[in-house]
Scaffold this motif. Structure first.
Motif, mmCIF file in Angstrom:
data_model
loop_
_atom_site.group_PDB
_atom_site.id
_atom_site.type_symbol
_atom_site.label_atom_id
_atom_site.label_comp_id
_atom_site.label_asym_id
_atom_site.label_seq_id
_atom_site.Cartn_x
_atom_site.Cartn_y
_atom_site.Cartn_z
ATOM 1 N N ALA A 43 2.997 11.486 3.465
ATOM 2 C CA ALA A 43 1.449 12.073 3.754
ATOM 3 C C ALA A 43 1.222 11.456 5.356
ATOM 4 O O ALA A 43 0.880 12.353 5.973
ATOM 5 N N VAL A 44 1.575 10.103 5.619
ATOM 6 C CA VAL A 44 1.419 9.754 6.797
ATOM 7 C C VAL A 44 2.168 10.273 7.815
ATOM 8 O O VAL A 44 1.682 10.823 8.874
ATOM 9 N N ILE A 98 3.157 8.236 0.067
ATOM 10 C CA ILE A 98 2.114 7.954 0.722
ATOM 11 C C ILE A 98 2.819 8.058 2.411
ATOM 12 O O ILE A 98 2.298 8.468 3.375
ATOM 13 N N ARG A 107 3.152 13.440 7.848
ATOM 14 C CA ARG A 107 2.477 14.835 8.133
ATOM 15 C C ARG A 107 1.296 14.599 8.817
ATOM 16 O O ARG A 107 0.888 15.559 9.684
ATOM 17 N N CYS A 165 0.818 -1.110 -0.037
ATOM 18 C CA CYS A 165 -0.049 -0.058 -0.044
ATOM 19 C C CYS A 165 0.890 1.175 0.073
ATOM 20 O O CYS A 165 0.309 2.537 -0.011
ATOM 21 N N MET A 166 2.080 1.150 0.275
ATOM 22 C CA MET A 166 3.006 2.099 0.568
ATOM 23 C C MET A 166 3.803 2.641 -0.652
ATOM 24 O O MET A 166 4.120 1.781 -1.658
#
Ligand code: SF4
Lengths: 251, 758
Positions: free
Chosen positions: B693-694, B690, B696, B685-686
């Protein structure tokens, strides 16, 4: 307005830009022979034989409230709400209402669709859809009728209409070994992607046999394709990349 | 990595740092002889001076070290700092010997009743808590980097001498502290000069030296004549100073220094000045940074089979990123170099403690994401947006707060200002277990009466009784910490270290006496998720759904969920809300517990006169303590693992990444000094964006710390079968990173079982 939601997937990172929540609506007019979610075909709630209920009737406000729980993630990643199915265009009014409300909250909206709908529906949704994740299952119309059970002419017409109206489009191409992964289909896909100026990218969606068990439980039947060999998806990406100038990646 | 450009350096370091070095004594023959000579002198001196006190012994140890110190140099390395102790576990000799000799004061002067050691370190202590600080103040210190980078040890000495000249005649104790520190500082100078002399001697017998080796020795022979007695003037001297400060204070004062400072933030000026002046090329800088990192990595090769975790932990974290004193983001060439070289050299250590913020540059956050995607999970990510305002609230200036450094596994502090201690774990789950099973032994030892919950009629009564037991235990332990920890000053003073920390010189009091300005003692709540899950289950089954009565549920727990009824109840328990599911029930209970504890803790003063502050994290004990704990109402069986920090229990969690992060983000993290969330993300998923974003979101939600793993079960399983193909695969276990293939099966399987967030 309500619709039957059969799944809400959070932290989706392959269904549009950024981190998204994908809301899956029940109801689909297509019958793809390889379908991975046959439980979405009927628009109504139903049950598996063990009593497990499929779907939940939800209002657009309820769906939106659930989606907004992850707003921080959309804000920092450029993500948002993706509506999928089934076929979300089948629930036109609900989809349009939900997207309008989502946009009112500053969310990006993405529609994952087969594109099989009347032109007026596409027109209506295009006002509230930021990005179209547009499935192209095959370009040969006879095969399409045979494998998907509907004509692909309206699908392609709608796609061209969106392109002409400047929609953001990502083509999503399910690749089913022995069904639609042959040379001519790939070449036609490449040509289509090049022809449409608004297509940003082509995503290859490798076959997953998720639908078989669910179909069996529901007394339905879906085709069980041979499992693709190791490296199959990369190979298709490679082939398609050579056939179009647009970026191709694994979806 | 045989055959790479650093294979000769790796070979030299490996020969010196034996496997398991982080907990062993130095094996170097000359060092051993030196240590033996120092210890013999101290023993003789102690016998000849029966009335001596701890400062007397420190002074003698400084003098003896000066006579017998043996500098260790590696011809492949331009750095001089190795004193034969690992600065992170400098309880090693000879400073340890001083501590041991001083330890006799406990008995000689009756400082602490013997049975208190049994309570706090013995069977009961080990079962309910881990106390590192109060009785052996040698853990989790933050070396005074900025002081030395700014004024050198000589600058500190000048200030101490000045303070001594102005010391009031009546303050004999203060005078002695300053005088002892002066002796210690001069010893550090002598040690530095011995490195210069050793390098010169190698050059004089340079027959076997390759040109690069001779170059290294020449650098040392020149630099060690002045630095860090004087502040560093070049990037090379700055790098060396970070290592030197860490190691030498471990050697002379026996303080365990759990940090390596902020290379990118503090040395960027020297680096750029060197480049501008033509003293340094970028290629040379890369080479220096590589050798700097490899020196840390060599402290533990990563090849040792990891059984318990602390057999693998040299405690060398390097802080990167964040912002500088003016608030400008630190994402410079040195940050990139450190990250690139760490990956390219396949380093396990130093642990990389990266400071992040919601406003961090995208390139920086993505770079961390790229390393994670490459299987290089060596990070603890500290949230500036939470930590800096928190330090400001504690009384630090904004500029100082922005300079905080990450220490140990997850403890932030401001070097040269903070003297903290942070490994005091209190197991809340043990209190739950003792409450359910009525632990008479504990009650007797701690003079506690645990209130039973069996007969309670409402959920609030259950919760309040359990919390009451916990907080009475907690207060009891804290009061013992305060009372007996204060004795530490009479046993383990650190005069040189004290003088390098703000407040030490002015107060003329050792840090162990509370002589420095900021002295928090961190107390961590362990396994709170298991307790919240247990309470959620009790509420749902016994007071909402009425699936069973409370005594029935507790009996099932006591029977380890045996029998059909046990299995039925356990199934119902597993359907109840749990911490991490972002439900109002579990979020509310976690918040309630944290807030209550923080309220009840407010105003508690520690043994050094500073505050007790609250955290939640846990080291390897989530597995090891779990193994010796009975079943709990959250559905745990006897012996199953416990939860880590703010991560949901692995036994319960089925939800996704956003749900877990939303749950953790629902708390008021401002009530805590620090916390950890060790979360594993599903690799599929990563990607780097991404992860960006996680990170942040983690900052936006005000969390303190994220320790991310990025895992694929297929890859982990393949690594079990074909370890040779996955040697570079790193995983974050708890506070430490290890090569997955060097873990023993128990730990490998624990990693494979982790719930992957997707
Ligand atoms: S694959 Fe999608 S479009 Fe095709 S039948 Fe299934 S749900 Fe409908």
């Amino acid at each position: 307005m309500t619709a039957v939601v059969f799944e809400i997937e959070k932290f989706a990172t392959h269904d549009g830009p950024g981190i998204r929540t994908v809301v899956f609506l029940k109801g689909c007019p297509l019958r793809c022979m390889w379908c991975h979610s046959p439980e979405s075909w009927k628009p109504e709630m139903e049950r598996y034989p063990d009593g497990t209920v499929i779907g939940r009737e939800m209002t657009s406000d309820e769906v939106l409230a659930e989606v907004l729980r992850d707003k921080d993630f959309y804000d920092v990643s450029g993500g948002g709400l993706t509506l999928s199915g089934g076929e979300p265009l089948f629930r036109t009014a609900f989809s349009a209402e939900l997207f309008a409300k989502a946009k009112g909250k500053g969310l990006s909206t993405a529609l994952e669709t087969s594109g099989y709908a009347p032109a007026a529906v596409i027109d209506q949704l295009s006002a509230v859809t930021d990005i179209w994740l547009y499935d192209i299952k095959g370009l040969d119309s006879a095969r399409h009728r045979d494998q998907v059970k509907v004509d692909n002419a309206p699908i392609l017409r709608n796609l061209r209409w969106l392109d002409a109206h400047g929609a953001r489009i990502i083509l999503r191409c399910p690749m089913i070994p022995g069904v639609n992964d042959f040379k001519e289909n790939l070449a036609a896909l490449g040509r289509l992607a090049d022809e449409l100026k608004c297509v940003e990218r082509v995503d290859v969606e490798p076959y997953v046999p998720y639908g078989i068990d669910k179909a069996r439980k529901l007394g339905l039947k879906v085709y069980e394709a041979p499992l693709p060999p190791m490296g199959y998806a990369d190979e298709i990406v490679g082939k398609l990349s050579r056939l179009t100038g647009k970026p191709v990646r694994l979806g | 990595m045989p055959g790479d450009r650093y294979s000769a350096l790796r070979a030299q370091l490996k020969a010196f740092f034996p496997p398991g070095y982080c907990r062993l004594e130095c094996q170097d023959r000359r060092q051993l002889a030196s240590v033996k000579a120092i210890c013999a002198e101290l023993d003789a001196w102690a016998s000849a001076h029966p009335g001596f006190d701890a400062l007397d012994l420190r002074r003698e140890s400084y003098l003896s070290m000066r006579r017998h110190f043996v500098p260790i140099l590696f011809t492949e390395s331009p750095f001089y700092c190795e004193c034969g102790v690992n600065g992170g576990w400098s309880g090693a000799r000879p400073a340890r010997h001083v501590n041991e000799l001083c330890g006799r004061f406990y008995a000689r002067d009756g400082l602490i009743p013997k049975h208190e050691f049994d309570v706090l370190y013995g069977r009961i202590g080990n079962r309910f808590m881990l106390c590192c600080g109060p009785f052996s103040d040698d853990m989790h210190h933050l070396p005074p980097f900025r002081t030395i980078l700014k004024k050198g040890f000589r600058g500190v000495r000048d200030e101490v001498a000045d303070a001594l000249a102005r010391c009031p005649a009546g303050d004999a104790h203060g005078r002695k502290e300053l005088e002892t520190a002066l002796v210690g500082l001069d010893t550090i100078h002598e040690i530095q000069l011995k490195f210069a002399a050793e390098a010169k001697s190698r050059l004089e017998h340079a027959d076997g030296l390759a040109p690069e080796q001779a170059h290294n020795m020449q650098r040392i022979a020149d630099a060690a004549l002045r630095c860090p007695w004087e502040p560093p003037q070049t990037f090379y001297e700055g790098l060396n100073a970070l290592w030197f400060v860490r190691e030498v204070l471990g050697y002379v004062d026996g303080v365990n220094n759990y940090a390596l400072g902020r290379m990118d933030a503090w040395l960027d000026g020297l680096y750029r000045a060197d480049l501008a002046a033509g003293r340094l090329t970028r290629e040379e800088a890369r080479d220096l940074v590589s050798r700097f990192l490899l020196f840390a990595d060599a402290h533990e090769s990563g090849e040792v089979p990891v059984h318990s975790g602390d057999d693998h932990e040299p405690e060398i974290p390097l802080t990167l990123g964040g912002c500088d004193a003016d608030g400008v983001p630190v994402w410079n060439e040195l940050t990139r170099l450190a990250l690139d070289c760490h990956l390219a050299l396949d380093c396990v250590f130093p642990k990389l403690h990266c400071r992040i913020s919601e406003k961090s540059p995208a390139g920086y956050l993505r770079k961390i994401g790229e390393l994670l995607m490459a299987g290089h999970a060596v990070f603890a990510l500290f949230n500036d947006d939470r930590t800096i305002p928190q330090f400001v609230r504690m009384g630090y200036s904004v500029k100082d707060a922005r300079e905080y450094t990450c220490c140990g596994c997850w403890d932030p502090g401001v070097d040269s200002l903070t003297d903290m201690d942070s490994a005091n774990y209190v197991s809340v789950a043990r209190i739950l277990e003792a409450t359910i099973r009525r632990d008479a032994e504990l009650e007797a030892a701690l003079e506690l009466d645990l209130e039973s919950v069996d007969g309670k009629r409402t959920f609030d009564e259950v919760r309040d009784a359990l919390y009451g037991n916990f907080i009475r235990f907690f207060r009891n332990v804290m009061s013992r910490y305060t009372r007996y920890g204060a004795m530490n000053a009479k046993v383990f003073p650190h005069p040189v270290y004290t003088m390098c920390i703000e407040g030490g010189i002015a107060s003329r009091r050792d840090t162990t006496e509370g002589g420095v300005s900021f002295r928090p003692r961190i107390v961590t709540l362990a396994f709170l998720a298991n307790v919240v899950d247990s309470l959620c289950a009790i509420r749902k089954l016994c007071f909402e759904d009425r699936t069973c009565t409370l005594p029935q549920l507790l009996d099932a727990v006591r029977a380890n969920w045996a029998g059909a009824d046990g299995a039925r109840l356990r199934k119902a328990v597993l359907a109840a809300p749990y911490w991490g599911d972002d439900s109002a029930e579990s979020n509310g209970l976690m918040k309630w517990w944290i807030d209550r504890t923080a309220d009840d803790m407010a105003g508690m003063v520690n043994d050094q006169g500073g505050p007790y502050v609250l955290a939640t994290w846990i080291y390897r004990e989530f597995l090891n303590w779990g193994a010796c704990m009975k079943a709990t109402p959250d559905g745990r069986f006897d012996g199953e693992q416990l939860a880590q920090g703010f991560a949901p229990s692995e036994l319960r969690c089925t939800v996704g990444a956003t749900t877990v992060l939303n749950a953790i983000g629902s708390l008021d993290h401002g009530r805590l000094y620090a916390s950890n969330a060790n979360l594993a993300f599903e690799k599929n998923c990563m990607n780097a964006e991404i992860f960006e974003a996680v990170f942040r979101v983690v900052c936006r939600k005000g969390m303190h710390l994220l320790q991310p793993n990025c895992l694929s079960v297929a890859e982990l399983k393949d690594a079990q079968v074909h370890p040779e193909r996955h040697r570079s695969l790193m995983v974050k276990i708890c506070g430490f990173t290890a090569r997955f293939v060097s873990l023993d099966r128990r730990w490998q399987n624990e990693i494979i079982r982790r719930h992957l967030l997707r």
